[in-house]
Design an enzyme around this catalytic site. Structure first.
Site, PDB file in Angstrom:
ATOM      1  N   TRP A 134     -43.029 106.355 -75.124  1.00  0.00           N
ATOM      2  CA  TRP A 134     -43.575 107.721 -75.135  1.00  0.00           C
ATOM      3  C   TRP A 134     -42.464 108.741 -75.226  1.00  0.00           C
ATOM      4  O   TRP A 134     -42.598 109.765 -75.902  1.00  0.00           O
ATOM      5  CB  TRP A 134     -44.472 107.952 -73.915  1.00  0.00           C
ATOM      6  CG  TRP A 134     -45.696 107.084 -73.965  1.00  0.00           C
ATOM      7  CD1 TRP A 134     -46.017 106.089 -73.099  1.00  0.00           C
ATOM      8  CD2 TRP A 134     -46.735 107.113 -74.953  1.00  0.00           C
ATOM      9  NE1 TRP A 134     -47.194 105.500 -73.488  1.00  0.00           N
ATOM     10  CE2 TRP A 134     -47.653 106.113 -74.617  1.00  0.00           C
ATOM     11  CE3 TRP A 134     -46.964 107.887 -76.093  1.00  0.00           C
ATOM     12  CZ2 TRP A 134     -48.807 105.851 -75.380  1.00  0.00           C
ATOM     13  CZ3 TRP A 134     -48.105 107.641 -76.856  1.00  0.00           C
ATOM     14  CH2 TRP A 134     -49.009 106.630 -76.488  1.00  0.00           C
ATOM     15  N   ASP A 188     -43.013 114.633 -68.871  1.00  0.00           N
ATOM     16  CA  ASP A 188     -44.285 114.027 -69.266  1.00  0.00           C
ATOM     17  C   ASP A 188     -44.715 113.147 -68.093  1.00  0.00           C
ATOM     18  O   ASP A 188     -44.091 112.131 -67.808  1.00  0.00           O
ATOM     19  CB  ASP A 188     -44.077 113.190 -70.535  1.00  0.00           C
ATOM     20  CG  ASP A 188     -45.323 112.400 -70.928  1.00  0.00           C
ATOM     21  OD1 ASP A 188     -46.362 112.489 -70.231  1.00  0.00           O
ATOM     22  OD2 ASP A 188     -45.253 111.671 -71.946  1.00  0.00           O
ATOM     23  N   LYS A 209     -55.208 108.814 -68.039  1.00  0.00           N
ATOM     24  CA  LYS A 209     -54.632 107.744 -67.233  1.00  0.00           C
ATOM     25  C   LYS A 209     -55.067 107.895 -65.778  1.00  0.00           C
ATOM     26  O   LYS A 209     -55.545 106.976 -65.157  1.00  0.00           O
ATOM     27  CB  LYS A 209     -53.099 107.761 -67.311  1.00  0.00           C
ATOM     28  CG  LYS A 209     -52.525 107.822 -68.717  1.00  0.00           C
ATOM     29  CD  LYS A 209     -52.653 106.520 -69.470  1.00  0.00           C
ATOM     30  CE  LYS A 209     -52.424 106.615 -70.969  1.00  0.00           C
ATOM     31  NZ  LYS A 209     -51.205 107.238 -71.419  1.00  0.00           N
TER      32      LYS A 209
HETATM   33  C1  LIG Z   1     -50.637 107.610 -72.766  1.00  0.00           C
HETATM   34  C2  LIG Z   1     -49.387 108.398 -72.738  1.00  0.00           C
HETATM   35  C3  LIG Z   1     -49.119 109.395 -73.699  1.00  0.00           C
HETATM   36  C4  LIG Z   1     -50.033 109.684 -74.862  1.00  0.00           C
HETATM   37  O1  LIG Z   1     -51.171 110.326 -74.489  1.00  0.00           O
HETATM   38  P1  LIG Z   1     -52.251 110.855 -75.577  1.00  0.00           P
HETATM   39  O2  LIG Z   1     -53.171 111.630 -74.734  1.00  0.00           O
HETATM   40  O3  LIG Z   1     -52.831 109.643 -76.220  1.00  0.00           O
HETATM   41  O4  LIG Z   1     -51.531 111.689 -76.557  1.00  0.00           O
HETATM   42  C5  LIG Z   1     -47.944 110.102 -73.571  1.00  0.00           C
HETATM   43  N1  LIG Z   1     -47.083 109.860 -72.566  1.00  0.00           N
HETATM   44  C6  LIG Z   1     -47.300 108.905 -71.645  1.00  0.00           C
HETATM   45  C7  LIG Z   1     -46.309 108.681 -70.552  1.00  0.00           C
HETATM   46  C8  LIG Z   1     -48.469 108.145 -71.694  1.00  0.00           C
HETATM   47  O5  LIG Z   1     -48.685 107.194 -70.785  1.00  0.00           O
END
Ligand SMILES: *Cc1c(COP(=O)(O)O)cnc(C)c1O
Length: 362
Positions: A104, A174, A198
């Site tokens: 990511w 993030d 998540k």
């Molecule tokens: C799942 C995830 C993403 C991507 O998320 P989307 O909503 O599909 O764009 C980005 N960063 C991390 C750490 C993730 O676990």
């Protein structure tokens, strides 16, 4: 209703059953209005209240350190943030610097680079992303606009325990896969974003916490839909927000608060993770893929002695009601994602299954 499986999906992921049940009631008649929230105007006072409540419940969860941060609920998930962060915060000649600790982070950096505003600060790819840098290793270069890190690496199963402080540049994180899984001191961060699917709610939504001073310095020449200032200026209603997703996420925030807030979320997540790591550490059959000092309390990644046994593990566990245990294709093996809504009983059931599987096949 069918028996609920033990849901270890990495995302979209498990949600509290109580929340789903409450939403089921509300989907036809929300708050006694005779209409569904799906049918309400986003400009109606009823929706305004739902939106405001989600914001204030989140503030209550986060506590006083979030007072200086604006809260935005934006569409496009975390991936839109990969672009929106550099568009708003960086500029040509003033790039964001990225701590690349997994897939990511690589994607976030790739988007910043596409805009000519991204630079790599650290990369753990040589070590298979099984480790993280020490916080003291992270130093911003003078000309950079911000330092970006990924607090929990969903695919590789590593998680930061503490964060760089006193950086000379704003810290951006993030937190898609561990947001609200433990107490959070916002004073270390100028901007945090998290895709909701998540740990927070349904897919398609991102929570953005941006410090007001940083907000005031964001780019002014962006299309409104990409501009943090435009969204903040319209108090979350620059355009039609994903009203149902915000409603559901608000219920999840309320659930977290009712359960005891972030301290309790942190305690539970530690308990869940240690139940699985105890099995892994006590065995020569299972091996964790992340360095023990940085392994994640949200995504437990592990391997078995052969791919054949891994296939068998997936097959036999599926027959016993476990879903979502297949590791990401880049790491292989198994991954148990144990987000906030995961009942301890499901994790105990998995730990028992793992011990029994080892006894049968080890
Ligand atoms: C799942 C995830 C993403 C991507 O998320 P989307 O909503 O599909 O764009 C980005 N960063 C991390 C750490 C993730 O676990």
């Amino acid at each position: 209703m069918a028996q609920r499986p033990h849901n270890f999906n990495a995302g979209p992921a498990i949600l509290p059953l109580e929340v789903l049940e409450e939403a089921r009631e509300a989907i036809v008649d929300t708050h006694g209005t005779g209409l569904s929230i799906l049918e309400w105007s986003h400009r109606s006072p009823e929706y305004g209240q739902v939106h405001e409540e989600a914001v204030t419940t989140l503030r209550e969860l986060l506590g006083p350190s979030a007072e200086g941060h604006e809260i935005l609920f934006l569409q496009g998930g975390a991936s839109l943030q990969f672009a929106q962060v550099p568009l708003n915060l960086a500029a040509a000649g003033r790039p964001g610097e990225y701590v690349v600790t997994g897939v990511w982070a690589e994607k976030a950096l790739a988007e910043a680079r596409r805009l000519g505003r991204g630079r790599e600060l650290w990369n753990g790819g040589g070590g298979g992303f099984s480790t993280l840098p020490a916080v003291e290793e992270i130093r911003a270069t003078e000309d950079c606009a911000y330092v970006h890190l990924t607090s929990n690496n969903t695919i590789f199963g590593t998680q930061w325990r503490d964060f760089p402080r006193n950086l000379s540049a704003p810290l951006v994180a993030d937190m898609s896969s561990d947001m609200l899984s433990r107490p959070l001191d916002l004073s270390a961060f100028r901007l945090i974003y998290a895709g909701a699917q998540k740990n927070l709610g349904p897919a398609g939504l991102a929570v953005v916490l941006i410090e007001k001073e940083v907000l005031d310095r964001c780019a002014t020449d962006l299309p409104n839909i990409l501009s943090y200032r435009a969204h903040a200026g319209a108090r979350g209603l620059y355009h039609t927000p994903p009203t149902f997703a915000v409603y559901l996420m608000g219920l999840v925030f309320r659930w977290m608060l009712d359960q005891g807030g972030l301290v309790e979320m942190g305690r539970r997540s530690e308990t869940r993770a240690s139940l699985l790591y105890e099995v892994i550490d006590a065995s020569d059959f299972y091996s964790g893929t992340a360095a023990p000092s940085v392994r994640s309390r949200m995504n437990v990644t592990f391997r078995l002695p052969s791919e054949e046994l891994e296939r068998l593990f997936l097959e036999e566990s599926a027959a016993e009601g476990f879903v979502g245990l297949k590791g990401h294709r880049l790491v292989g093996g198994l991954r148990a994602s144990i987000y906030n809504a995961m009942p301890e009983a499901s994790v105990r059931a998995l730990a028992d299954f793992m011990r029994a599987f080892e006894a049968r096949h080890g």
